[in-house]
Design a protein around this motif. Structure first.
Motif, PDB file in Angstrom:
ATOM      1  N   ASP A  12       0.827  -1.211   0.000  1.00  0.00           N
ATOM      2  CA  ASP A  12       0.000   0.000   0.000  1.00  0.00           C
ATOM      3  C   ASP A  12       0.858   1.257   0.000  1.00  0.00           C
ATOM      4  O   ASP A  12       0.541   2.234  -0.687  1.00  0.00           O
ATOM      5  CB  ASP A  12      -0.931   0.001   1.220  1.00  0.00           C
ATOM      6  CG  ASP A  12      -2.071  -1.001   1.091  1.00  0.00           C
ATOM      7  OD1 ASP A  12      -2.395  -1.376  -0.057  1.00  0.00           O
ATOM      8  OD2 ASP A  12      -2.637  -1.390   2.123  1.00  0.00           O
ATOM      9  N   ARG A  15       2.410   1.718  -3.483  1.00  0.00           N
ATOM     10  CA  ARG A  15       1.410   2.236  -4.418  1.00  0.00           C
ATOM     11  C   ARG A  15       1.106   3.705  -4.142  1.00  0.00           C
ATOM     12  O   ARG A  15       0.921   4.489  -5.078  1.00  0.00           O
ATOM     13  CB  ARG A  15       0.131   1.414  -4.322  1.00  0.00           C
ATOM     14  CG  ARG A  15       0.229   0.045  -4.984  1.00  0.00           C
ATOM     15  CD  ARG A  15      -1.057  -0.735  -4.812  1.00  0.00           C
ATOM     16  NE  ARG A  15      -0.996  -2.012  -5.506  1.00  0.00           N
ATOM     17  CZ  ARG A  15      -1.930  -2.960  -5.406  1.00  0.00           C
ATOM     18  NH1 ARG A  15      -2.991  -2.753  -4.638  1.00  0.00           N
ATOM     19  NH2 ARG A  15      -1.801  -4.090  -6.066  1.00  0.00           N
ATOM     20  N   SER A 131       2.197   7.053   4.775  1.00  0.00           N
ATOM     21  CA  SER A 131       2.281   5.654   4.372  1.00  0.00           C
ATOM     22  C   SER A 131       3.645   5.031   4.646  1.00  0.00           C
ATOM     23  O   SER A 131       3.767   3.814   4.739  1.00  0.00           O
ATOM     24  CB  SER A 131       1.965   5.514   2.872  1.00  0.00           C
ATOM     25  OG  SER A 131       0.674   5.996   2.563  1.00  0.00           O
ATOM     26  N   ARG A 188      -6.538   1.221  -7.176  1.00  0.00           N
ATOM     27  CA  ARG A 188      -5.384   0.555  -6.577  1.00  0.00           C
ATOM     28  C   ARG A 188      -4.804   1.221  -5.332  1.00  0.00           C
ATOM     29  O   ARG A 188      -3.987   0.599  -4.649  1.00  0.00           O
ATOM     30  CB  ARG A 188      -4.268   0.426  -7.629  1.00  0.00           C
ATOM     31  CG  ARG A 188      -4.685  -0.229  -8.938  1.00  0.00           C
ATOM     32  CD  ARG A 188      -5.235  -1.635  -8.730  1.00  0.00           C
ATOM     33  NE  ARG A 188      -4.215  -2.538  -8.244  1.00  0.00           N
ATOM     34  CZ  ARG A 188      -3.376  -3.216  -9.030  1.00  0.00           C
ATOM     35  NH1 ARG A 188      -3.456  -3.083 -10.347  1.00  0.00           N
ATOM     36  NH2 ARG A 188      -2.478  -4.025  -8.509  1.00  0.00           N
ATOM     37  N   VAL A 189      -5.149   2.467  -5.037  1.00  0.00           N
ATOM     38  CA  VAL A 189      -4.495   3.186  -3.937  1.00  0.00           C
ATOM     39  C   VAL A 189      -5.443   3.326  -2.747  1.00  0.00           C
ATOM     40  O   VAL A 189      -6.560   3.828  -2.896  1.00  0.00           O
ATOM     41  CB  VAL A 189      -4.008   4.581  -4.398  1.00  0.00           C
ATOM     42  CG1 VAL A 189      -3.282   5.289  -3.263  1.00  0.00           C
ATOM     43  CG2 VAL A 189      -3.081   4.445  -5.604  1.00  0.00           C
ATOM     44  N   ARG A 190      -4.992   2.889  -1.575  1.00  0.00           N
ATOM     45  CA  ARG A 190      -5.807   2.945  -0.353  1.00  0.00           C
ATOM     46  C   ARG A 190      -5.435   4.161   0.496  1.00  0.00           C
ATOM     47  O   ARG A 190      -4.305   4.666   0.439  1.00  0.00           O
ATOM     48  CB  ARG A 190      -5.601   1.689   0.480  1.00  0.00           C
ATOM     49  CG  ARG A 190      -6.014   0.390  -0.200  1.00  0.00           C
ATOM     50  CD  ARG A 190      -5.772  -0.783   0.727  1.00  0.00           C
ATOM     51  NE  ARG A 190      -6.586  -0.662   1.938  1.00  0.00           N
ATOM     52  CZ  ARG A 190      -6.387  -1.384   3.037  1.00  0.00           C
ATOM     53  NH1 ARG A 190      -5.374  -2.245   3.083  1.00  0.00           N
ATOM     54  NH2 ARG A 190      -7.178  -1.246   4.081  1.00  0.00           N
TER      55      ARG A 190
END
Length: 407
Positions: A12, A15, A131, A188-190
């Protein structure tokens, strides 16, 4: 060994970094298309040099407003949602610039483009900083910031290839391409875990008043002033760099042909990219403050030297070094602000301190453009060198933040 830091984060986080880097690269691509075709726009629409500078200033004012607003949006509704909206906005209205037939129509497009452009950085910097682990945060944000050099170089290549064949309007039409990037972000990105657990409460996110409480208030003001100086210097130099290279010597320029000038600008981006990336590694090792001040003072000296040289081959060789120092420090700003502010107001703080500084820096294109009319581009660009020195002085009051855990 050099890429061990990449493996220290989960999928994560990686990404998120890819999204932030590409978003910033595409932001640069759209924005710098304008700088690269500005001489043709001025000639075709019958504008003065001062009006050309005003168009750049209008964009920066709009970007400041957009950055502040999107910082709040990112704190309130999420980093990825804010990023998708900002990318879509600047893509659509970059393409719309290719349809403008007057100063007013062009300015309107630049306003809406600027709002989206300003929003991307605040959301992307918060996404990446939250992140990645503290010991690698500077590296990750340095890589994200390096996307600007990639986008700038891409814009130089597109302008050099498309404009001679199809004109400046077709160059802007290419700016719609980043809009397709939002599809990948959505899928695709959290959102970062820290935002989902600490920053997502409706009443917690994005309170502007919190930026001016207690000790945070003084730091908010100092960071904003420091950033205003760096952005003034950067926009004053980079927006007018193609014009400086293309303008005849009797106007204080170098007199290069359009294609050669674009090649000079593209080659400079090598130094810019290296500057962005190395800043992250160095600041993670020796500290944010020492690295920042070194880059800023080097930028002041190298830029002053660059605008006093009139030999093209010397400019070609010096250009990457100027870009290295005069842009690499931006990699540190996301880390410093992330480490100074809590999660609930982090994106708001990043958006405010960065983009209020950008609002002040909106004077740069107009100031340099106006001075260029009376003193030539070389003399006008020395103002940017002085701004770098002033930015370095503000670091007297900014603390070292390397290694701080986010709260």
């Amino acid at each position: 060994m050099a890429m061990n830091w990449w493996d220290a984060a989960d999928q994560d986080a990686r990404r998120a970094l890819i999204a932030g880097t590409l978003g910033w690269a595409l932001d640069a691509f759209d924005v710098m298309l304008f700088a690269l075709v500005l001489p043709a726009v001025i000639a075709d629409l019958g504008l003065t040099t001062a009006q050309g500078g005003l168009l750049g200033s209008i964009t920066l004012v709009a970007a400041a407003a957009g950055g502040i607003a999107f910082g709040w949006i990112a704190d309130r509704f999420g980093r990825t949602r804010a990023m998708m909206l900002s990318v879509a906005l600047y893509s659509v209205f970059t393409a719309a610039c290719g349809l403008a037939g007057s100063f007013v129509a062009f300015a309107a497009c630049r306003v809406l483009l600027g709002i989206g452009m300003g929003g991307e950085w605040a959301s992307g910097a918060a996404l990446v900083s939250e992140s990645w682990p503290a010991e690698h945060r500077g590296k990750a944000l340095g890589l994200m910031q390096s996307g600007w050099a990639i986008g700038y170089a891409g814009a130089a290549l597109v302008a050099g290839l498309v404009q001679p064949r199809f004109g400046w309007r077709a160059v802007f039409f290419a700016g719609i391409l980043p809009a397709f990037f939002t599809i990948w972000i959505q899928r695709r990105v959290r959102e970062p875990e820290i935002w989902r657990t600490r920053g997502a409460a409706p009443k917690a996110g994005g309170r502007f008043a919190a930026l001016f409480h207690g000790d945070i208030a003084a730091m908010t003001i100092i960071l904003t002033l420091m950033n205003a100086c760096t952005l003034f210097a950067w926009w004053g130099f980079n927006l007018w760099l193609p014009s400086y290279l293309k303008s005849p010597p009797d106007r204080g320029g170098i007199g290069l042909a359009g294609g050669v000038a674009s090649a000079f600008v593209a080659i400079m981006q090598v130094g810019m990219w290296i500057g962005y990336v190395t800043f992250g590694f160095v600041s993670d090792r020796v500290g944010r403050k020492r690295t920042y001040v070194t880059y800023l003072l080097a930028a002041a000296v190298l830029l002053a030297l660059y605008v006093t040289i009139r030999v093209p081959i010397a400019l070609l060789m010096l250009g990457p070094f100027v870009a290295f120092a005069a842009t690499g420090y931006f990699s540190g700003f996301g880390a410093v602000t992330a480490e100074l502010y809590p999660t609930s107001i982090r994106a708001t703080a990043q958006g405010f301190t960065y983009n209020t500084g950008r609002l002040v820096s909106a004077l740069a294109p107009l100031t340099v453009g106006t001075l260029a009319q009376t003193h030539g581009f070389g003399a006008a660009l020395l103002v940017c060198s002085a701004a770098f020195v002033l930015a370095a002085l503000f670091w007297i009051w900014i603390p070292e933040t390397r290694g701080r855990a986010l709260v």
